[in-house]
Design an enzyme around this catalytic site. Sequence first.
Site, PDB file in Angstrom:
ATOM      1  N   PHE A  30      39.719  35.537  46.333  1.00 11.36           N
ATOM      2  CA  PHE A  30      38.451  36.181  45.393  1.00 11.36           C
ATOM      3  C   PHE A  30      38.689  37.717  46.335  1.00 11.36           C
ATOM      4  O   PHE A  30      38.058  37.886  47.917  1.00 11.36           O
ATOM      5  CB  PHE A  30      37.409  35.583  45.613  1.00 11.36           C
ATOM      6  CG  PHE A  30      36.275  35.890  43.696  1.00 11.36           C
ATOM      7  CD1 PHE A  30      37.116  35.680  42.535  1.00 11.36           C
ATOM      8  CD2 PHE A  30      35.834  37.448  44.067  1.00 11.36           C
ATOM      9  CE1 PHE A  30      36.433  36.437  41.529  1.00 11.36           C
ATOM     10  CE2 PHE A  30      35.391  37.874  43.403  1.00 11.36           C
ATOM     11  CZ  PHE A  30      35.734  37.393  42.105  1.00 11.36           C
ATOM     12  N   ASP A  71      42.086  46.290  37.594  1.00 12.21           N
ATOM     13  CA  ASP A  71      41.826  46.543  38.304  1.00 12.21           C
ATOM     14  C   ASP A  71      43.136  45.136  39.203  1.00 12.21           C
ATOM     15  O   ASP A  71      44.245  45.542  40.535  1.00 12.21           O
ATOM     16  CB  ASP A  71      40.661  46.202  38.479  1.00 12.21           C
ATOM     17  CG  ASP A  71      40.294  45.045  37.958  1.00 12.21           C
ATOM     18  OD1 ASP A  71      40.858  44.303  37.034  1.00 12.21           O
ATOM     19  OD2 ASP A  71      38.858  44.504  38.086  1.00 12.21           O
ATOM     20  N   ASP A 116      45.308  38.497  36.800  1.00 16.03           N
ATOM     21  CA  ASP A 116      45.104  37.254  37.888  1.00 16.03           C
ATOM     22  C   ASP A 116      45.883  36.273  36.661  1.00 16.03           C
ATOM     23  O   ASP A 116      46.960  36.043  37.244  1.00 16.03           O
ATOM     24  CB  ASP A 116      43.322  36.854  38.362  1.00 16.03           C
ATOM     25  CG  ASP A 116      43.656  35.422  38.885  1.00 16.03           C
ATOM     26  OD1 ASP A 116      44.390  34.423  39.076  1.00 16.03           O
ATOM     27  OD2 ASP A 116      41.728  35.453  38.570  1.00 16.03           O
ATOM     28  N   LYS A 156      47.558  38.894  40.719  1.00 14.56           N
ATOM     29  CA  LYS A 156      47.683  37.841  42.016  1.00 14.56           C
ATOM     30  C   LYS A 156      48.579  36.365  41.173  1.00 14.56           C
ATOM     31  O   LYS A 156      48.326  35.879  40.662  1.00 14.56           O
ATOM     32  CB  LYS A 156      45.924  37.145  42.214  1.00 14.56           C
ATOM     33  CG  LYS A 156      45.560  36.470  42.799  1.00 14.56           C
ATOM     34  CD  LYS A 156      44.439  35.899  42.541  1.00 14.56           C
ATOM     35  CE  LYS A 156      43.013  36.479  42.579  1.00 14.56           C
ATOM     36  NZ  LYS A 156      41.676  36.224  42.814  1.00 14.56           N
ATOM     37  N   ASP A 169      34.572  43.162  41.752  1.00 12.97           N
ATOM     38  CA  ASP A 169      33.108  42.948  41.512  1.00 12.97           C
ATOM     39  C   ASP A 169      33.077  41.601  42.692  1.00 12.97           C
ATOM     40  O   ASP A 169      33.862  40.904  41.712  1.00 12.97           O
ATOM     41  CB  ASP A 169      32.214  43.520  40.739  1.00 12.97           C
ATOM     42  CG  ASP A 169      32.860  42.531  39.288  1.00 12.97           C
ATOM     43  OD1 ASP A 169      33.565  42.141  38.628  1.00 12.97           O
ATOM     44  OD2 ASP A 169      31.738  41.740  38.766  1.00 12.97           O
ATOM     45  N   ARG A 191      31.524  46.981  44.245  1.00 13.98           N
ATOM     46  CA  ARG A 191      32.895  47.923  42.704  1.00 13.98           C
ATOM     47  C   ARG A 191      32.841  48.606  44.244  1.00 13.98           C
ATOM     48  O   ARG A 191      34.263  49.893  43.920  1.00 13.98           O
ATOM     49  CB  ARG A 191      32.392  47.919  42.065  1.00 13.98           C
ATOM     50  CG  ARG A 191      32.232  47.206  40.887  1.00 13.98           C
ATOM     51  CD  ARG A 191      32.374  47.264  39.088  1.00 13.98           C
ATOM     52  NE  ARG A 191      31.549  46.274  38.473  1.00 13.98           N
ATOM     53  CZ  ARG A 191      32.874  45.699  38.407  1.00 13.98           C
ATOM     54  NH1 ARG A 191      33.704  45.918  38.211  1.00 13.98           N
ATOM     55  NH2 ARG A 191      32.557  44.637  36.698  1.00 13.98           N
TER      56      ARG A 191
HETATM   57  P1  IMP Z   1      42.788  37.391  34.177  1.00 18.34           P
HETATM   58  O1  IMP Z   1      41.853  35.913  35.078  1.00 18.34           O
HETATM   59  O2  IMP Z   1      43.989  37.769  34.398  1.00 18.34           O
HETATM   60  O3  IMP Z   1      42.509  37.501  33.075  1.00 18.34           O
HETATM   61  O4  IMP Z   1      41.947  38.539  34.983  1.00 18.34           O
HETATM   62  C1  IMP Z   1      40.476  39.148  34.207  1.00 18.34           C
HETATM   63  C2  IMP Z   1      39.565  40.015  35.019  1.00 18.34           C
HETATM   64  O5  IMP Z   1      39.603  38.793  36.120  1.00 18.34           O
HETATM   65  C3  IMP Z   1      40.202  40.763  36.209  1.00 18.34           C
HETATM   66  O6  IMP Z   1      39.775  42.329  35.091  1.00 18.34           O
HETATM   67  C4  IMP Z   1      38.728  40.689  36.735  1.00 18.34           C
HETATM   68  O7  IMP Z   1      38.057  41.988  35.986  1.00 18.34           O
HETATM   69  C5  IMP Z   1      38.838  40.012  37.204  1.00 18.34           C
HETATM   70  N1  IMP Z   1      39.110  38.990  38.337  1.00 18.34           N
HETATM   71  C6  IMP Z   1      40.412  38.154  38.322  1.00 18.34           C
HETATM   72  N2  IMP Z   1      40.908  38.248  39.417  1.00 18.34           N
HETATM   73  C7  IMP Z   1      39.574  38.384  40.507  1.00 18.34           C
HETATM   74  C8  IMP Z   1      38.956  38.457  41.488  1.00 18.34           C
HETATM   75  O8  IMP Z   1      39.656  37.788  42.373  1.00 18.34           O
HETATM   76  N3  IMP Z   1      38.263  39.832  41.937  1.00 18.34           N
HETATM   77  C9  IMP Z   1      37.904  39.712  40.945  1.00 18.34           C
HETATM   78  N4  IMP Z   1      37.212  40.092  40.241  1.00 18.34           N
HETATM   79  C10 IMP Z   1      38.451  39.443  39.864  1.00 18.34           C
HETATM   80 MG    MG Z   2      37.939  43.743  34.984  1.00 15.17          MG
END
Ligand code: IMP
Ligand code: MG
Length: 184
Positions: free
Chosen positions: A153, A101, A104, A132, A160, A166
């Site tokens: 966010f 999705d 981040d 992001k 979600d 979602r």
């Molecule tokens: P990571 O920080 O790249 O490891 O992201 C892990 C997970 O955090 C993603 O797959 C999303 O499910 C969730 N996530 C990160 N940023 C957002 C956001 O802005 N909204 C909703 N979920 C997020």
């Molecule tokens: Mg996810």
Amino acid sequence: MSRIDKIGEVLITEEEIVARAKELGAEITEKHENDDVILIGILRGAVMWMTELMKNINLDLTIDFMACSSYGSTTKSSGVVRIDKDLSSDIEGKSVIIVEDIVDSGVTLNYLKGYLAGRKPKSIEICSLLDKPAGRRADIEADYIGFKVDDVFIVGYGLDFDQRYRQLPYISYLREDDTDMIVE
Ligand code: IMP
Ligand code: MG
């Protein structure tokens, strides 16, 4: 009480997402025409994007899903991710495309990529609906990106907040006063 009133404006419309899925689907089709492709959707956030994307990939592919979660804010930075649901398929020799999705911090995908590499696929790529860049902590980039977003966010189209929102068919964000509720 409905919580939908906490949602901000629409940042990316359903029409824009559908159009982008067509473009990326065509790109993946062209690049992998001689490969044995498996799409791996990361539950639960990637579900809507995965279904839209795969309609547009004209290859004899298979799909599977994984679920994972970070241990917590202290261990998250060390890249420790727990696998809650592993693959049902063998990926040896296959061209894996992880469908996410959002990238981040990149911690989750960085871990997953290493984890899957141990199973000897031909290649591993990442196709993420959103990117992001401001949140990045791990050295990882998606190979196919739907849209870049600012450091807010995001909710909707699979993403979600506290397991809600979602189902929104567009990308939006939680209004400032509500994001105070976010705990890791
Ligand atoms: P990571 O920080 O790249 O490891 O992201 C892990 C997970 O955090 C993603 O797959 C999303 O499910 C969730 N996530 C990160 N940023 C957002 C956001 O802005 N909204 C909703 N979920 C997020
Ligand atoms: Mg996810």
